[in-house]
Motif scaffolding. Structure first.
Motif, PDB file in Angstrom:
ATOM      1  N   HIS A 118      21.968  42.146 -20.557  1.00 42.00           N
ATOM      2  CA  HIS A 118      22.004  40.744 -20.151  1.00 42.00           C
ATOM      3  C   HIS A 118      21.564  40.561 -18.702  1.00 42.00           C
ATOM      4  O   HIS A 118      21.666  41.472 -17.895  1.00 42.00           O
ATOM      5  CB  HIS A 118      23.425  40.182 -20.309  1.00 42.00           C
ATOM      6  N   PHE A 122      21.171  32.783 -21.072  1.00 39.55           N
ATOM      7  CA  PHE A 122      20.553  32.856 -22.397  1.00 39.55           C
ATOM      8  C   PHE A 122      19.585  31.678 -22.477  1.00 39.55           C
ATOM      9  O   PHE A 122      19.993  30.553 -22.780  1.00 39.55           O
ATOM     10  CB  PHE A 122      21.626  32.787 -23.486  1.00 39.55           C
ATOM     11  N   PHE A 149      34.048  29.974 -23.845  1.00 39.06           N
ATOM     12  CA  PHE A 149      33.252  31.196 -23.675  1.00 39.06           C
ATOM     13  C   PHE A 149      32.095  30.891 -22.705  1.00 39.06           C
ATOM     14  O   PHE A 149      30.949  31.263 -22.938  1.00 39.06           O
ATOM     15  CB  PHE A 149      32.690  31.696 -25.019  1.00 39.06           C
ATOM     16  N   ASP A 170      36.780  30.848 -19.826  1.00 35.62           N
ATOM     17  CA  ASP A 170      36.251  32.186 -20.091  1.00 35.62           C
ATOM     18  C   ASP A 170      37.340  33.197 -19.742  1.00 35.62           C
ATOM     19  O   ASP A 170      38.113  32.990 -18.808  1.00 35.62           O
ATOM     20  CB  ASP A 170      34.989  32.460 -19.248  1.00 35.62           C
ATOM     21  N   ALA A 175      32.975  36.684 -14.738  1.00 34.54           N
ATOM     22  CA  ALA A 175      32.051  35.648 -15.218  1.00 34.54           C
ATOM     23  C   ALA A 175      32.364  34.316 -14.542  1.00 34.54           C
ATOM     24  O   ALA A 175      31.454  33.579 -14.130  1.00 34.54           O
ATOM     25  CB  ALA A 175      32.146  35.522 -16.738  1.00 34.54           C
ATOM     26  N   GLU A 198      41.120  32.283 -19.288  1.00 36.68           N
ATOM     27  CA  GLU A 198      42.105  32.438 -20.351  1.00 36.68           C
ATOM     28  C   GLU A 198      41.408  32.761 -21.659  1.00 36.68           C
ATOM     29  O   GLU A 198      40.200  32.512 -21.818  1.00 36.68           O
ATOM     30  CB  GLU A 198      42.901  31.124 -20.507  1.00 36.68           C
ATOM     31  N   ASP A 199      42.187  33.279 -22.606  1.00 32.82           N
ATOM     32  CA  ASP A 199      41.669  33.483 -23.954  1.00 32.82           C
ATOM     33  C   ASP A 199      41.312  32.105 -24.543  1.00 32.82           C
ATOM     34  O   ASP A 199      42.125  31.176 -24.504  1.00 32.82           O
ATOM     35  CB  ASP A 199      42.744  34.160 -24.799  1.00 32.82           C
ATOM     36  N   ALA A 200      40.112  31.995 -25.094  1.00 36.15           N
ATOM     37  CA  ALA A 200      39.625  30.681 -25.543  1.00 36.15           C
ATOM     38  C   ALA A 200      40.505  30.100 -26.651  1.00 36.15           C
ATOM     39  O   ALA A 200      40.844  28.908 -26.616  1.00 36.15           O
ATOM     40  CB  ALA A 200      38.173  30.810 -26.014  1.00 36.15           C
ATOM     41  N   ASP A 220      30.055  29.069 -27.415  1.00 40.35           N
ATOM     42  CA  ASP A 220      29.049  30.107 -27.624  1.00 40.35           C
ATOM     43  C   ASP A 220      29.798  31.436 -27.724  1.00 40.35           C
ATOM     44  O   ASP A 220      29.726  32.271 -26.825  1.00 40.35           O
ATOM     45  CB  ASP A 220      28.084  30.083 -26.423  1.00 40.35           C
ATOM     46  N   PRO A 221      30.559  31.606 -28.806  1.00 42.57           N
ATOM     47  CA  PRO A 221      31.409  32.807 -28.879  1.00 42.57           C
ATOM     48  C   PRO A 221      30.623  34.071 -29.168  1.00 42.57           C
ATOM     49  O   PRO A 221      29.644  34.038 -29.913  1.00 42.57           O
ATOM     50  CB  PRO A 221      32.352  32.495 -30.053  1.00 42.57           C
ATOM     51  N   PRO A 222      31.035  35.185 -28.588  1.00 40.53           N
ATOM     52  CA  PRO A 222      30.381  36.456 -28.934  1.00 40.53           C
ATOM     53  C   PRO A 222      30.880  36.926 -30.297  1.00 40.53           C
ATOM     54  O   PRO A 222      31.790  36.334 -30.868  1.00 40.53           O
ATOM     55  CB  PRO A 222      30.857  37.401 -27.832  1.00 40.53           C
ATOM     56  N   GLY A 225      35.146  39.962 -28.691  1.00 36.73           N
ATOM     57  CA  GLY A 225      35.490  39.745 -27.294  1.00 36.73           C
ATOM     58  C   GLY A 225      36.972  39.986 -27.107  1.00 36.73           C
ATOM     59  O   GLY A 225      37.712  40.206 -28.069  1.00 36.73           O
ATOM     60  N   TRP A 233      39.072  38.794 -30.030  1.00 34.36           N
ATOM     61  CA  TRP A 233      38.233  37.752 -30.622  1.00 34.36           C
ATOM     62  C   TRP A 233      37.247  38.436 -31.559  1.00 34.36           C
ATOM     63  O   TRP A 233      36.482  39.309 -31.156  1.00 34.36           O
ATOM     64  CB  TRP A 233      37.462  36.970 -29.543  1.00 34.36           C
TER      65      TRP A 233
HETATM   66  C1  LIG Z   1      28.640  33.477 -23.522  1.00 39.92           C
HETATM   67  S1  LIG Z   1      29.590  34.427 -24.591  1.00 39.92           S
HETATM   68  C2  LIG Z   1      28.460  35.168 -25.600  1.00 39.92           C
HETATM   69  C3  LIG Z   1      27.141  35.322 -25.016  1.00 39.92           C
HETATM   70  C4  LIG Z   1      26.098  35.653 -26.007  1.00 39.92           C
HETATM   71  N1  LIG Z   1      25.864  34.488 -26.811  1.00 39.92           N
HETATM   72  C5  LIG Z   1      26.425  36.879 -26.808  1.00 39.92           C
HETATM   73  O1  LIG Z   1      26.652  36.793 -28.014  1.00 39.92           O
HETATM   74  O2  LIG Z   1      26.469  37.939 -26.215  1.00 39.92           O
HETATM   75  C6  LIG Z   1      30.214  35.704 -23.662  1.00 39.92           C
HETATM   76  C7  LIG Z   1      31.367  35.202 -22.862  1.00 39.92           C
HETATM   77  O3  LIG Z   1      32.532  35.076 -23.675  1.00 39.92           O
HETATM   78  C8  LIG Z   1      33.637  35.529 -22.904  1.00 39.92           C
HETATM   79  N2  LIG Z   1      34.715  35.909 -23.817  1.00 39.92           N
HETATM   80  C9  LIG Z   1      34.756  36.942 -24.671  1.00 39.92           C
HETATM   81  N3  LIG Z   1      35.921  36.949 -25.363  1.00 39.92           N
HETATM   82  C10 LIG Z   1      36.624  35.879 -24.934  1.00 39.92           C
HETATM   83  C11 LIG Z   1      37.891  35.329 -25.274  1.00 39.92           C
HETATM   84  N4  LIG Z   1      38.672  35.890 -26.179  1.00 39.92           N
HETATM   85  N5  LIG Z   1      38.266  34.198 -24.663  1.00 39.92           N
HETATM   86  C12 LIG Z   1      37.476  33.606 -23.727  1.00 39.92           C
HETATM   87  N6  LIG Z   1      36.287  34.082 -23.356  1.00 39.92           N
HETATM   88  C13 LIG Z   1      35.851  35.212 -23.946  1.00 39.92           C
HETATM   89  C14 LIG Z   1      33.077  36.665 -22.083  1.00 39.92           C
HETATM   90  O4  LIG Z   1      33.854  36.892 -20.916  1.00 39.92           O
HETATM   91  C15 LIG Z   1      31.675  36.169 -21.756  1.00 39.92           C
HETATM   92  O5  LIG Z   1      31.609  35.512 -20.522  1.00 39.92           O
END
Ligand SMILES: C[S@@+](CC[C@H](N)C(=O)[O-])C[C@H]1O[C@@H](n2cnc3c(N)ncnc32)[C@H](O)[C@@H]1O
Length: 319
Positions: A118, A122, A149, A170, A175, A198-200, A220-222, A225, A233
């Motif tokens: 990354h 994006f 996220f 996030d 981040a 915090e956890d989303a 935009d969840p991964p 996570g 997640w």
């Molecule tokens: C933008 S998202 C995904 C980005 C991209 N679309 C991908 O799939 O790799 C990534 C963000 O989600 C955050 N993240 C991951 N798990 C999380 C959770 N349980 N709660 C909140 N944020 C979370 C990460 O810290 C990161 O900044």
């Protein structure tokens, strides 16, 4: 940069017939600080600001268009890991700074060479950024937006710059630090953004209990996570609960909900482009999409696979 919708979303007022569901392509054509220069042989060549970068792209199954010497001149190449989510490593062809500034509209943001290939943005998301900015401008009042996220903050800073009140969530302190750095660089420090580490899912569950609602939600969840307290997640198992909560954060007066999912990395465009490349001298046309199975006695569809289909209606006729 301009975004075009290749096929309109279908109206689905009554019977959801298979013919009524057309894929919509949100196409992002790049802007002064981003371009997809070339792709092929499982790689893509992109320009982020003043640097060109080569990264793996399994869906680039065709041949590159540009001469090899242009690829060889790339400033940075991501190597060492064929795994989609593997950490891999960067190889630099010259001394590069740790960060470099780029712009998108009113926002200035830093690029960084990160693990997992990354660089902090994006670019395809610009299709959503523009659309959300339009919603903010057209609504005629200050929208209350939740960005889950939120990563480095582009989807928070752009609507905030357009006048929205944004809650950015996030689980990564790093981040959020980067997003705040982007806010400061953009001269948007006075804009109303709540930064929440915090956890989303935990956050939205709490918002439901508090009875809070939003005008617009972006997520935009991964695929996988971790929350701040190690909460897991997992897109496929966590998303149903997330969606149920988000429904409760929306009212009949809310304006939008945008979900992006990178959990499925293949697209019908990959096989379409490959077939297009190899069959380009032939007459006829190629259509591509997904194969889905319809549930018995129900309008629900289960996607099973992608397809591309070439057809020349003039072929194999008795002449
Ligand atoms: C933008 S998202 C995904 C980005 C991209 N679309 C991908 O799939 O790799 C990534 C963000 O989600 C955050 N993240 C991951 N798990 C999380 C959770 N349980 N709660 C909140 N944020 C979370 C990460 O810290 C990161 O900044």
């Amino acid at each position: 940069m301009s975004v075009t919708t290749a096929t309109p979303a279908s109206p689905r007022k009554d019977g959801r017939t298979p013919q009524s569901i057309l894929p919509t392509l949100l196409e992002m054509q790049g802007w002064s600080d981003y371009a997809l220069l070339d792709m092929g042989n499982g790689l893509k060549l992109e320009r982020y600001g003043r640097f060109t970068i080569v990264r793996p792209e399994p869906q680039a199954m065709g041949q590159p268009r540009l001469p090899q010497k242009q690829w060889d001149r790339a400033d940075a190449v991501f190597t060492g890991d064929v795994e989609e989510e593997g950490p891999g490593r960067w190889r630099f062809n010259k001394q590069l700074p740790e960060t470099w500034p780029m712009k998108y509209g009113p926002v200035t943001f830093n690029g960084r060479f990160m693990s997992f290939r990354h660089v902090g943005v994006f670019p395809e998301q610009a299709a959503h950024w523009d659309w959300v900015q339009d919603q903010v401008q057209q609504s005629g009042r200050q929208l209350k937006i939740l960005n889950l996220f939120g990563y480095t903050g582009m989807a928070s800073l752009l609507p905030a710059a357009a006048g929205a009140h944004v809650t950015h969530v996030d689980a990564s302190k790093k981040a959020i630090g980067w997003a705040r750095e982007n806010q400061e660089m953009s001269g948007l420090s006075d804009k109303p953004i709540r930064w929440i580490c915090e956890d989303a899912l935990k956050f939205v569950q709490r918002e439901v209990r508090r009875g809070n609602t939003y005008d617009g939600i972006i997520l935009d969840p991964p695929k996988y996570g971790r929350g701040t307290k190690g909460e897991v997640w997992d897109f496929f198992t966590s998303m149903p609960e997330m969606m149920a909560c988000l429904r409760q954060l929306l009212t009949e007066d809310s304006r939008f909900l945008i979900l992006t999912s990178y959990a499925i990395r293949a697209s019908f465009l990959a096989s379409h482009e490959l077939m297009q490349e190899h069959l380009s001298g032939l007459p006829g046309s190629i259509e591509s999409g997904e194969l889905a199975i319809r549930e018995k006695d129900s309008p629900r569809l289960l996607s099973t696979s992608l397809f591309s289909r070439w057809c020349n209606p003039e072929g194999a006729q008795n002449k």
